[in-house]
Design an enzyme around this catalytic site. Structure first.
Site, PDB file in Angstrom:
ATOM      1  N   CYS A   2       0.858  -1.170   0.000  1.00  0.00           N
ATOM      2  CA  CYS A   2       0.000   0.000   0.000  1.00  0.00           C
ATOM      3  C   CYS A   2       0.901   1.227   0.000  1.00  0.00           C
ATOM      4  O   CYS A   2       2.115   1.112   0.090  1.00  0.00           O
ATOM      5  CB  CYS A   2      -0.879  -0.001   1.233  1.00  0.00           C
ATOM      6  SG  CYS A   2      -1.764  -1.548   1.458  1.00  0.00           S
ATOM      7  N   ARG A  27       1.662   1.856  -8.587  1.00  0.00           N
ATOM      8  CA  ARG A  27       1.815   0.618  -7.830  1.00  0.00           C
ATOM      9  C   ARG A  27       0.539  -0.216  -7.845  1.00  0.00           C
ATOM     10  O   ARG A  27       0.547  -1.375  -7.451  1.00  0.00           O
ATOM     11  CB  ARG A  27       2.141   0.934  -6.364  1.00  0.00           C
ATOM     12  CG  ARG A  27       3.433   1.696  -6.177  1.00  0.00           C
ATOM     13  CD  ARG A  27       3.411   2.461  -4.878  1.00  0.00           C
ATOM     14  NE  ARG A  27       3.195   1.585  -3.752  1.00  0.00           N
ATOM     15  CZ  ARG A  27       4.141   1.168  -2.924  1.00  0.00           C
ATOM     16  NH1 ARG A  27       5.370   1.565  -3.112  1.00  0.00           N
ATOM     17  NH2 ARG A  27       3.874   0.380  -1.936  1.00  0.00           N
ATOM     18  N   TRP A  72      -3.981  -1.621  -1.054  1.00  0.00           N
ATOM     19  CA  TRP A  72      -3.961  -2.798  -1.919  1.00  0.00           C
ATOM     20  C   TRP A  72      -4.296  -3.937  -0.980  1.00  0.00           C
ATOM     21  O   TRP A  72      -3.453  -4.374  -0.213  1.00  0.00           O
ATOM     22  CB  TRP A  72      -2.564  -2.952  -2.529  1.00  0.00           C
ATOM     23  CG  TRP A  72      -2.575  -3.746  -3.777  1.00  0.00           C
ATOM     24  CD1 TRP A  72      -2.902  -3.304  -5.028  1.00  0.00           C
ATOM     25  CD2 TRP A  72      -2.236  -5.122  -3.924  1.00  0.00           C
ATOM     26  NE1 TRP A  72      -2.794  -4.330  -5.924  1.00  0.00           N
ATOM     27  CE2 TRP A  72      -2.393  -5.450  -5.282  1.00  0.00           C
ATOM     28  CE3 TRP A  72      -1.836  -6.111  -3.044  1.00  0.00           C
ATOM     29  CZ2 TRP A  72      -2.152  -6.719  -5.780  1.00  0.00           C
ATOM     30  CZ3 TRP A  72      -1.592  -7.378  -3.531  1.00  0.00           C
ATOM     31  CH2 TRP A  72      -1.758  -7.679  -4.894  1.00  0.00           C
ATOM     32  N   ASN A  98       0.960   0.338   6.503  1.00  0.00           N
ATOM     33  CA  ASN A  98       1.386  -0.690   5.546  1.00  0.00           C
ATOM     34  C   ASN A  98       1.986  -1.828   6.356  1.00  0.00           C
ATOM     35  O   ASN A  98       2.677  -1.574   7.340  1.00  0.00           O
ATOM     36  CB  ASN A  98       2.483  -0.166   4.612  1.00  0.00           C
ATOM     37  CG  ASN A  98       1.953   0.837   3.623  1.00  0.00           C
ATOM     38  OD1 ASN A  98       0.763   1.074   3.542  1.00  0.00           O
ATOM     39  ND2 ASN A  98       2.863   1.433   2.870  1.00  0.00           N
ATOM     40  N   GLY A  99       1.791  -3.058   5.910  1.00  0.00           N
ATOM     41  CA  GLY A  99       2.373  -4.194   6.629  1.00  0.00           C
ATOM     42  C   GLY A  99       1.282  -5.155   7.073  1.00  0.00           C
ATOM     43  O   GLY A  99       0.132  -5.054   6.651  1.00  0.00           O
ATOM     44  N   GLU A 478       9.867 -22.816 -16.273  1.00  0.00           N
ATOM     45  CA  GLU A 478       9.720 -21.401 -15.904  1.00  0.00           C
ATOM     46  C   GLU A 478      10.936 -20.579 -16.373  1.00  0.00           C
ATOM     47  O   GLU A 478      10.788 -19.477 -16.900  1.00  0.00           O
ATOM     48  CB  GLU A 478       9.519 -21.291 -14.379  1.00  0.00           C
ATOM     49  CG  GLU A 478       9.775 -19.934 -13.737  1.00  0.00           C
ATOM     50  CD  GLU A 478       8.768 -18.839 -14.139  1.00  0.00           C
ATOM     51  OE1 GLU A 478       7.826 -19.122 -14.893  1.00  0.00           O
ATOM     52  OE2 GLU A 478       8.976 -17.692 -13.698  1.00  0.00           O
ATOM     53  N   LYS A 482      10.594 -17.506 -18.988  1.00  0.00           N
ATOM     54  CA  LYS A 482      11.010 -16.141 -18.647  1.00  0.00           C
ATOM     55  C   LYS A 482      11.990 -15.612 -19.681  1.00  0.00           C
ATOM     56  O   LYS A 482      11.886 -14.486 -20.124  1.00  0.00           O
ATOM     57  CB  LYS A 482      11.640 -16.160 -17.255  1.00  0.00           C
ATOM     58  CG  LYS A 482      11.359 -14.991 -16.446  1.00  0.00           C
ATOM     59  CD  LYS A 482      10.093 -15.013 -15.613  1.00  0.00           C
ATOM     60  CE  LYS A 482       8.823 -15.412 -16.294  1.00  0.00           C
ATOM     61  NZ  LYS A 482       7.731 -15.614 -15.381  1.00  0.00           N
ATOM     62  N   GLU A 485      10.133 -14.955 -23.131  1.00  0.00           N
ATOM     63  CA  GLU A 485       9.110 -13.896 -23.201  1.00  0.00           C
ATOM     64  C   GLU A 485       9.683 -12.490 -23.117  1.00  0.00           C
ATOM     65  O   GLU A 485       9.112 -11.563 -23.654  1.00  0.00           O
ATOM     66  CB  GLU A 485       7.996 -14.109 -22.170  1.00  0.00           C
ATOM     67  CG  GLU A 485       8.366 -13.789 -20.752  1.00  0.00           C
ATOM     68  CD  GLU A 485       7.199 -13.974 -19.778  1.00  0.00           C
ATOM     69  OE1 GLU A 485       6.106 -13.490 -20.069  1.00  0.00           O
ATOM     70  OE2 GLU A 485       7.411 -14.592 -18.733  1.00  0.00           O
ATOM     71  N   HIS A 501      15.516 -38.533 -25.478  1.00  0.00           N
ATOM     72  CA  HIS A 501      14.391 -38.998 -26.296  1.00  0.00           C
ATOM     73  C   HIS A 501      14.089 -38.039 -27.446  1.00  0.00           C
ATOM     74  O   HIS A 501      13.015 -38.101 -28.039  1.00  0.00           O
ATOM     75  CB  HIS A 501      13.150 -39.190 -25.419  1.00  0.00           C
ATOM     76  CG  HIS A 501      13.327 -40.265 -24.396  1.00  0.00           C
ATOM     77  ND1 HIS A 501      13.420 -41.600 -24.729  1.00  0.00           N
ATOM     78  CD2 HIS A 501      13.500 -40.198 -23.046  1.00  0.00           C
ATOM     79  CE1 HIS A 501      13.610 -42.308 -23.622  1.00  0.00           C
ATOM     80  NE2 HIS A 501      13.668 -41.476 -22.590  1.00  0.00           N
ATOM     81  N   LYS A 600      -0.346  -8.150 -19.067  1.00  0.00           N
ATOM     82  CA  LYS A 600      -0.178  -8.601 -17.682  1.00  0.00           C
ATOM     83  C   LYS A 600      -1.321  -9.518 -17.262  1.00  0.00           C
ATOM     84  O   LYS A 600      -1.116 -10.512 -16.586  1.00  0.00           O
ATOM     85  CB  LYS A 600      -0.116  -7.371 -16.757  1.00  0.00           C
ATOM     86  CG  LYS A 600       0.092  -7.697 -15.280  1.00  0.00           C
ATOM     87  CD  LYS A 600       1.482  -8.201 -15.024  1.00  0.00           C
ATOM     88  CE  LYS A 600       1.689  -8.781 -13.651  1.00  0.00           C
ATOM     89  NZ  LYS A 600       2.762  -9.777 -13.622  1.00  0.00           N
TER      90      LYS A 600
END
Ligand code: F6R
Length: 605
Positions: A2, A27, A72, A98-99, A478, A482, A485, A501, A600
């Protein structure tokens, strides 16, 4: 996660706070609010986006002190009541925070028994009621006393009409800075909120409490005064938004240790070798009966599903199958009362995943979610679930959210395992190992410069293989995703044993392989794969366990990761791959945060 902004000085506080909040928009947030003191406090909260012009036209205030917040959501849905600032019973003290307050449920229960009336579902609200409880005549004393009862993390700013000429700010593991100007001070969780007003800042450190008045600032630690000089920040607004990093992706990778920490915070019962996942409490009994789990997600989230499949089978003895959201739709899954499905998504808005969720609900399967965005479609549609608490992820390529997903999966594994055959000792072993992961992740990030050099050295190659086995096979997938992309080079993830194989036909000196080979149950087999590659002159970059000297004999480059339990290795082994992909793409001058053709949140099927 936040955003916090505060102002005290000679100017009208409201426009400064609102423009600070607007600058935190990048953000992402779901609601916002502020409190400014005129003759009486003006408290305003709203769900949605800030429109500076609209808010200023609607609300007038000559107040010279105030605090604001962009939320957030983490604890409690996206509602006006849950937006900050929060006030106590009497609307005299106001807090933005925040937290995460770990022990908020216990504190809330106690405060309610003492007669406090709560208005929101947030953990933050307990802070303001505690301050109210301890307040006599001095705000900083009440804040300091209240913080003694709190377990968790905070960056907070407090104002009170009963001690009206100051902002009290405090920090523990959640960033907070104070902007210093002539006869005025700003406070913010993020420099981008204030650098258009001042570049002189004081960084508040853990356990420090600041008492900010318009004519001076006092910083206290353990109630003793500290001397701190302001420092100059040179960042422009764009750099400030990225925390000084060149791209959001790099910032988000650097946040990976904190993501693990936030995901596990307050969720362990160490003595019981177990975890406490509030979001699964309502289905606890039903979960005991489950003998079949489907894990569904797309892209990176799908690789998390694949790792979950290995975890659940090995440690919870539950038959598990993972699939892509986009493919699962065409299957005819066998569903009965003992079937659960887990949907994994950072955004909680991926159409393919949501489509499967709808179908599984219709079939009567229990539907659980692992989601980052509170209040997203996925979190609303599932029967129960766990939030990853990874904070907003802005770069298109998912990095830190994946780390959050794996951490939650490891915790769910313990939860399901302990409901079944997992021993107390084994449960304790995993929980203790999870606790050590944030520090280990930091140890990997310290090698960023080394990884950057390797990435640059290899940036002429156009084809890559990534190989791994068992828990690290999805990590190979992954790593390859990454790289391709964001840098547009061809990269393929392959299960180590599958090389011979077919894919081995492509190996030669022009095709490097990244081999994920920590010292685990499949290490020897991975070494055999590396030998197969070396015999065909393929360059090899190994991700190996710290202390493995033997690997130097066959690998061309080595990136070491700390040793942990095999089930947790993917959470560490993926970090150098995220860095490698980032530095590789950046060295080619690619637009890392916004790769071409990608979005996104993929809200179309
Ligand atoms: C890859 C990436 C995508 C997402 C996928 C699912 O870096 O970001 O593959 O993982 O589109 O998105 P969520 O997790 O929002 O469902």
């Amino acid at each position: 996660m936040c955003g916090i902004v505060g102002y005290i000085g000679k100017q009208k506080a409201l426009p400064i706070i609102l423009s600070g909040l607007e600058r935190l928009e990048y953000r992402g947030y779901d609601s916002f609010g502020f409190c400014v003191f005129n003759s009486k406090p003006l408290l305003y909260k709203e769900v949605g986006k800030i429109s500076l012009a609209k808010a200023l036209a609607k609300i007038k205030s000559d107040g010279l002190i105030g605090i604001g917040h962009t939320r957030w959501a983490t604890t409690g849905e996206v509602t006006k009541e849950n937006a900050h600032p929060h006030s106590g019973c009497k609307e005299e003290i106001f807090v933005v925070h925040n937290g995460i307050i770990e022990n908020y449920k216990q504190l809330k229960e106690k405060l309610i028994k003492e007669g406090h009336k709560f208005k929101s579902e947030t953990d933050t609200e307990v802070i303001v009621h505690l301050i109210e409880k301890y307040f006599k005549d001095n705000l900083e004393k009440a804040v300091t006393r209240a913080l003694k009862d709190i377990r968790g993390t905070y960056g907070l700013a407090v104002i009170s009409v009963k001690d009206p000429d100051k902002i009290v700010a405090a920090r523990l593991s959640s960033p907070l800075i104070i902007g210093v100007s002539e006869d005025e001070f700003l406070i913010a969780s993020d420099p981008s909120a204030i650098i258009t007003t001042t570049r002189q800042i004081i960084i508040l450190e853990d356990n420090e409490v600041a008492v900010i008045k318009k004519d001076g600032l006092t910083i206290l630690k353990e109630e003793k005064e500290l001397k701190k000089e302001p420092e100059m920040i040179e960042w422009d607004i764009e750099q400030a938004e990225k925390g000084g990093y060149k791209h959001f992706m790099l910032k988000e990778i650097m946040e990976e240790p904190n993501v693990i920490e936030d995901a596990i915070r307050g969720r362990f019962i160490l003595e019981e070798g177990n975890v406490k996942l509030g979001g699964l409490e309502s289905v606890e009994k039903k979960l005991r009966e489950i003998n079949n789990i489907f894990l569904i997600g797309c892209g990176t989230a799908h690789y998390a599903c694949k790792i979950g499949e290995y975890m659940f089978e090995e440690y919870a003895d539950i038959l598990s199958q993972s699939d892509f959201g986009s493919e699962f739709r065409y299957r005819k899954p066998i569903v009965d009362k003992k079937t659960a499905s887990i949907f994994i998504s950072q955004s909680g808005e991926t159409a393919d995943t949501l489509g499967c969720l709808k179908e599984m609900k219709e079939k009567g399967a229990m539907c659980l979610g692992i989601t980052n965005v509170v209040g997203s479609s996925q979190s609303r549609e599932t029967n129960a679930g766990v939030y990853t608490r990874s904070g907003p992820e802005i770069a298109v390529a998912s990095t830190k959210a994946f780390i959050g997903q794996l951490t939650i999966l490891a915790m769910i594994t313990v939860y399901l395992g302990r409901q079944r055959n997992m021993s107390l000792t084994e449960g304790k072993e995993i929980v203790s190992a999870l606790k050590k992961l944030p520090l280990m992740a930091k140890e990997i990030l310290i090698q960023a410069e080394e990884i950057k050099k390797i990435a640059k050295k290899y940036n002429k190659y156009k084809d890559f293989f990534f190989i791994g086995r068992k828990y690290n096979y999805p990590i190979a997938l992954e790593g390859a995703l990454k790289l391709k992309e964001i840098s547009y080079v061809h990269a393929e993830g392959v299960a180590g044993g599958e090389l011979k194989h077919g894919p081995l036909a492509l190996i030669d000196k022009n095709c490097p392989t990244i081999a994920i080979c920590p010292t685990d149950a499949v290490y020897e087999k991975m070494i055999s794969n590396i030998e197969e590659i070396k015999a065909r002159k393929g360059p090899v970059i190994a991700i190996a366990s710290k202390g493995n000297e033997e690997i130097k004999k066959i690998a061309d480059e080595i990136i070491y990761i700390p040793k942990t339990l095999e089930i947790l290795t993917p959470i560490l082994s993926v970090i150098p791959l995220h860095l490698f992909a980032y530095y590789f793409a950046d060295s080619l001058g690619c637009d890392v945060d916004k790769p071409k053709n990608l979005a996104k949140s993929v809200t179309v099927e």
